[in-house]
Design a protein around this motif. Structure first.
Motif, PDB file in Angstrom:
ATOM      1  N   PRO A   1       0.829  -1.205   0.000  1.00  0.00           N
ATOM      2  CA  PRO A   1       0.000   0.000   0.000  1.00  0.00           C
ATOM      3  C   PRO A   1       0.864   1.256   0.000  1.00  0.00           C
ATOM      4  N   VAL A   2       0.338   2.330  -0.531  1.00  0.00           N
ATOM      5  CA  VAL A   2       1.066   3.579  -0.690  1.00  0.00           C
ATOM      6  C   VAL A   2       1.735   4.003   0.610  1.00  0.00           C
ATOM      7  N   GLY A   3       1.058   3.936   1.731  1.00  0.00           N
ATOM      8  CA  GLY A   3       1.613   4.363   3.007  1.00  0.00           C
ATOM      9  C   GLY A   3       2.744   3.487   3.525  1.00  0.00           C
ATOM     10  N   GLU A   4       2.926   2.332   2.922  1.00  0.00           N
ATOM     11  CA  GLU A   4       3.976   1.410   3.363  1.00  0.00           C
ATOM     12  C   GLU A   4       5.122   1.335   2.364  1.00  0.00           C
ATOM     13  N   LYS A   5       5.138   2.223   1.393  1.00  0.00           N
ATOM     14  CA  LYS A   5       6.159   2.182   0.348  1.00  0.00           C
ATOM     15  C   LYS A   5       7.530   2.515   0.915  1.00  0.00           C
ATOM     16  N   ALA A   6       8.477   1.765   0.465  1.00  0.00           N
ATOM     17  CA  ALA A   6       9.883   2.044   0.743  1.00  0.00           C
ATOM     18  C   ALA A   6      10.621   1.756  -0.555  1.00  0.00           C
ATOM     19  N   LEU A   7      11.506   2.635  -0.920  1.00  0.00           N
ATOM     20  CA  LEU A   7      12.254   2.413  -2.148  1.00  0.00           C
ATOM     21  C   LEU A   7      13.232   1.267  -1.923  1.00  0.00           C
ATOM     22  N   ALA A   8      13.000   0.206  -2.653  1.00  0.00           N
ATOM     23  CA  ALA A   8      13.868  -0.956  -2.545  1.00  0.00           C
ATOM     24  C   ALA A   8      14.252  -1.401  -3.939  1.00  0.00           C
ATOM     25  N   SER A   9      15.510  -1.513  -4.161  1.00  0.00           N
ATOM     26  CA  SER A   9      16.007  -1.954  -5.453  1.00  0.00           C
ATOM     27  C   SER A   9      15.544  -3.373  -5.715  1.00  0.00           C
ATOM     28  N   GLY A  10      15.097  -3.630  -6.906  1.00  0.00           N
ATOM     29  CA  GLY A  10      14.699  -4.966  -7.296  1.00  0.00           C
ATOM     30  C   GLY A  10      13.246  -5.297  -7.024  1.00  0.00           C
ATOM     31  N   ASP A  11      12.490  -4.392  -6.385  1.00  0.00           N
ATOM     32  CA  ASP A  11      11.066  -4.640  -6.166  1.00  0.00           C
ATOM     33  C   ASP A  11      10.337  -4.653  -7.503  1.00  0.00           C
ATOM     34  N   LEU A  12       9.423  -5.586  -7.647  1.00  0.00           N
ATOM     35  CA  LEU A  12       8.560  -5.588  -8.821  1.00  0.00           C
ATOM     36  C   LEU A  12       7.558  -4.452  -8.677  1.00  0.00           C
ATOM     37  N   PRO A  13       7.051  -3.935  -9.801  1.00  0.00           N
ATOM     38  CA  PRO A  13       6.026  -2.895  -9.683  1.00  0.00           C
ATOM     39  C   PRO A  13       4.749  -3.474  -9.072  1.00  0.00           C
ATOM     40  N   ASP A  14       3.979  -2.620  -8.435  1.00  0.00           N
ATOM     41  CA  ASP A  14       2.675  -3.036  -7.930  1.00  0.00           C
ATOM     42  C   ASP A  14       1.815  -3.432  -9.121  1.00  0.00           C
ATOM     43  N   ARG A  15       0.916  -4.398  -8.875  1.00  0.00           N
ATOM     44  CA  ARG A  15       0.104  -4.917  -9.970  1.00  0.00           C
ATOM     45  C   ARG A  15      -1.344  -5.096  -9.534  1.00  0.00           C
ATOM     46  N   ILE A  16      -2.233  -4.834 -10.447  1.00  0.00           N
ATOM     47  CA  ILE A  16      -3.635  -5.183 -10.283  1.00  0.00           C
ATOM     48  C   ILE A  16      -3.922  -6.261 -11.320  1.00  0.00           C
ATOM     49  N   HIS A  17      -4.328  -7.425 -10.822  1.00  0.00           N
ATOM     50  CA  HIS A  17      -4.693  -8.544 -11.696  1.00  0.00           C
ATOM     51  C   HIS A  17      -6.205  -8.631 -11.756  1.00  0.00           C
ATOM     52  N   LEU A  18      -6.731  -8.813 -12.951  1.00  0.00           N
ATOM     53  CA  LEU A  18      -8.148  -9.106 -13.144  1.00  0.00           C
ATOM     54  C   LEU A  18      -8.241 -10.471 -13.815  1.00  0.00           C
ATOM     55  N   TYR A  19      -9.223 -11.259 -13.393  1.00  0.00           N
ATOM     56  CA  TYR A  19      -9.364 -12.618 -13.904  1.00  0.00           C
ATOM     57  C   TYR A  19     -10.667 -12.744 -14.682  1.00  0.00           C
ATOM     58  N   ARG A  20     -10.504 -12.752 -15.998  1.00  0.00           N
ATOM     59  CA  ARG A  20     -11.619 -12.665 -16.945  1.00  0.00           C
ATOM     60  C   ARG A  20     -12.704 -13.706 -16.711  1.00  0.00           C
ATOM     61  N   ARG A  21     -12.339 -14.970 -16.625  1.00  0.00           N
ATOM     62  CA  ARG A  21     -13.354 -16.023 -16.524  1.00  0.00           C
ATOM     63  C   ARG A  21     -14.156 -15.893 -15.233  1.00  0.00           C
ATOM     64  N   ALA A  22     -13.506 -15.550 -14.141  1.00  0.00           N
ATOM     65  CA  ALA A  22     -14.218 -15.356 -12.876  1.00  0.00           C
ATOM     66  C   ALA A  22     -15.130 -14.136 -12.962  1.00  0.00           C
ATOM     67  N   ILE A  23     -14.665 -13.087 -13.624  1.00  0.00           N
ATOM     68  CA  ILE A  23     -15.487 -11.884 -13.814  1.00  0.00           C
ATOM     69  C   ILE A  23     -16.717 -12.216 -14.650  1.00  0.00           C
ATOM     70  N   LEU A  24     -16.514 -12.944 -15.747  1.00  0.00           N
ATOM     71  CA  LEU A  24     -17.648 -13.291 -16.608  1.00  0.00           C
ATOM     72  C   LEU A  24     -18.641 -14.188 -15.880  1.00  0.00           C
ATOM     73  N   ASP A  25     -18.145 -15.082 -15.044  1.00  0.00           N
ATOM     74  CA  ASP A  25     -19.016 -15.956 -14.267  1.00  0.00           C
ATOM     75  C   ASP A  25     -19.866 -15.131 -13.299  1.00  0.00           C
ATOM     76  N   GLU A  26     -19.234 -14.172 -12.608  1.00  0.00           N
ATOM     77  CA  GLU A  26     -19.987 -13.311 -11.685  1.00  0.00           C
ATOM     78  C   GLU A  26     -20.981 -12.442 -12.445  1.00  0.00           C
ATOM     79  N   TRP A  27     -20.570 -11.948 -13.604  1.00  0.00           N
ATOM     80  CA  TRP A  27     -21.445 -11.130 -14.446  1.00  0.00           C
ATOM     81  C   TRP A  27     -22.692 -11.918 -14.816  1.00  0.00           C
ATOM     82  N   SER A  28     -22.493 -13.147 -15.235  1.00  0.00           N
ATOM     83  CA  SER A  28     -23.604 -14.006 -15.626  1.00  0.00           C
ATOM     84  C   SER A  28     -24.518 -14.308 -14.440  1.00  0.00           C
ATOM     85  N   ALA A  29     -23.929 -14.556 -13.288  1.00  0.00           N
ATOM     86  CA  ALA A  29     -24.702 -14.935 -12.108  1.00  0.00           C
ATOM     87  C   ALA A  29     -25.475 -13.771 -11.500  1.00  0.00           C
ATOM     88  N   THR A  30     -24.932 -12.547 -11.608  1.00  0.00           N
ATOM     89  CA  THR A  30     -25.541 -11.403 -10.913  1.00  0.00           C
ATOM     90  C   THR A  30     -26.412 -10.539 -11.807  1.00  0.00           C
TER      91      THR A  30
END
Length: 128
Positions: free
Chosen positions: A65-94
């Motif tokens: 989280p932003v408030g816990e950021k510390a500059l560290a060499s070699g850290d991967l960038p923050d990522r937001i993952h979305l999972y299409r099939r799970a999203i489509l399943d929820e879309w269909s169900a709701t």
């Protein structure tokens, strides 16, 4: 008669449109966050989260989280993952509009980036 299910690219487009609508103070802190849209979460991710069914995970924030950021060499960038099939399943169900569902998931994951509470996430979603 029936069209094809929305593609990875279509889901990504909806997610990026949501990110583009976020208020300025939030948007500027998301510049380095990578958006990744995949069919499902991988087995390692599901195992780490204690989730048995890949349809139970629609999105995931990976990073500090932003408030816990510390500059560290070699850290991967923050990522937001979305999972299409799970999203489509929820879309269909709701029956929720797909753009609204994707926006809800994206804003929830953005909230994790900022360390927000659920109430704060609902307010951010209303603003976007």
């Amino acid at each position: 008669m029936y069209g094809q299910a929305p593609s990875l690219e279509a889901i990504e487009g909806l997610a990026r449109a949501t990110l583009d609508r976020l208020p300025g103070p939030f948007a500027q802190h998301l510049e380095g966050v990578v958006l990744i849209v995949e069919e499902f979460a991988d087995d390692e991710t599901l195992d780490q989260m204690g989730i048995d069914d890949p349809f139970d995970l629609t999105g995931l924030y990976v990073g500090r989280p932003v408030g816990e950021k510390a500059l560290a060499s070699g850290d991967l960038p923050d990522r937001i993952h979305l999972y299409r099939r799970a999203i489509l399943d929820e879309w269909s169900a709701t029956g929720v509009r797909l753009d609204a569902l994707v926006a809800h998931i994206v804003i929830h994951e953005v909230g994790h980036h900022f360390g927000l509470s659920d109430a704060d996430m609902h307010a951010l979603e209303a603003a976007a």
